[in-house]
Enzyme design. Structure first.
Site, short mmCIF file in Angstrom:
data_model
loop_
_atom_site.label_atom_id
_atom_site.label_comp_id
_atom_site.label_asym_id
_atom_site.label_seq_id
_atom_site.Cartn_x
_atom_site.Cartn_y
_atom_site.Cartn_z
N HIS A 184 0.84 -1.19 0.00
CA HIS A 184 0.00 0.00 0.00
C HIS A 184 0.88 1.24 0.00
O HIS A 184 1.92 1.29 0.66
CB HIS A 184 -0.91 -0.01 1.23
CG HIS A 184 -2.02 0.98 1.14
ND1 HIS A 184 -1.87 2.28 1.54
CD2 HIS A 184 -3.29 0.84 0.68
CE1 HIS A 184 -3.02 2.92 1.35
NE2 HIS A 184 -3.89 2.07 0.83
N HIS A 185 0.49 2.26 -0.75
CA HIS A 185 1.33 3.45 -0.90
C HIS A 185 1.49 4.23 0.40
O HIS A 185 2.38 5.07 0.51
CB HIS A 185 0.77 4.37 -1.99
CG HIS A 185 -0.57 4.94 -1.66
ND1 HIS A 185 -0.71 6.11 -0.96
CD2 HIS A 185 -1.81 4.50 -1.92
CE1 HIS A 185 -2.00 6.36 -0.81
NE2 HIS A 185 -2.69 5.40 -1.38
N SER A 186 0.67 3.97 1.40
CA SER A 186 0.82 4.69 2.66
C SER A 186 2.04 4.23 3.44
O SER A 186 2.48 4.91 4.37
CB SER A 186 -0.44 4.51 3.53
OG SER A 186 -0.58 3.16 3.92
N LEU A 187 2.62 3.10 3.07
CA LEU A 187 3.80 2.58 3.78
C LEU A 187 5.10 3.20 3.29
O LEU A 187 6.12 3.10 3.96
CB LEU A 187 3.87 1.06 3.65
CG LEU A 187 2.70 0.31 4.28
CD1 LEU A 187 2.84 -1.18 4.05
CD2 LEU A 187 2.59 0.61 5.76
#
Length: 188
Positions: free
Chosen positions: A41-44
């Site tokens: 996920h791009h939030s990581l």
């Protein structure tokens, strides 16, 4: 394998589990004996930090005691990379410096006003990259890829004195532009 990888990205990530997935595919291809697909996920993290993390946790096949590392940044040459001379002190350079901040503040206020006007009164035009509100979402997306020879990319990089990233971003931009203009001819 392409269909499997393309189908992975059409499925939402399970929010009750960690926001990463590792898929190990033991199907030999013309380029590798097996493939690892990592979905994060791009939030990581952004792509560069995640690739650095992945490479620092892997080891070299030739020498298992040696960790992989990101390639060193190439030395940049040219007039824009030359060190700048310090500006001379005086009233005229100081006045130019103060004026530049007034111009910056004025342009910022104009941009904020234009942004607010767009939000309140204007709508974004519908393009091939932005679907309209009445369009039904189509979950069948395909990821198209093209393998490039690193030697060809490096040849172009050396010919025009830029980085590998510059060559790849330019090729991607050209491909998207060609796609847009090819598709927009049929719609108009």
């Amino acid at each position: 394998m392409e269909d499997y990888v393309a189908s992975l990205f059409t499925l939402p990530m399970d929010r009750s589990r960690p926001l990463w997935e590792f898929h190990f595919l033991d199907f030999p291809t013309s380029e590798a004996t097996s493939t690892a697909v990592i979905r994060v996920h791009h939030s990581l993290g952004d792509g560069m930090s995640l690739m650095t993390l992945l490479m620092s946790s892997a080891s070299s096949g030739a020498d298992p005691t040696r960790l992989l590392a990101m390639p060193k940044q190439p030395e940049r040459t040219g007039a824009i990379y030359a060190p700048r001379r310090p500006r001379s002190a005086g009233a005229l350079p100081f006045l130019g410096w103060v004026c530049s901040y007034f111009v910056l503040a004025w342009n910022t206020m104009l941009d904020v006003a234009a942004f607010i006007a767009r939000i309140m009164f204007l709508r974004d035009p519908h393009t091939l990259f932005k679907r309209s509100d009445d369009t039904v979402f189509n979950p069948r997306r395909r990821f198209v890829h093209k393998s490039l020879s690193l030697d060809d990319v490096k040849f172009i990089k050396n010919a025009i004195n830029c980085t590998v990233n510059d060559v790849l971003v330019g090729a991607t931009s050209a491909a998207l532009s060609r796609y847009y203009f090819r598709k927009s001819e049929h719609h108009e």
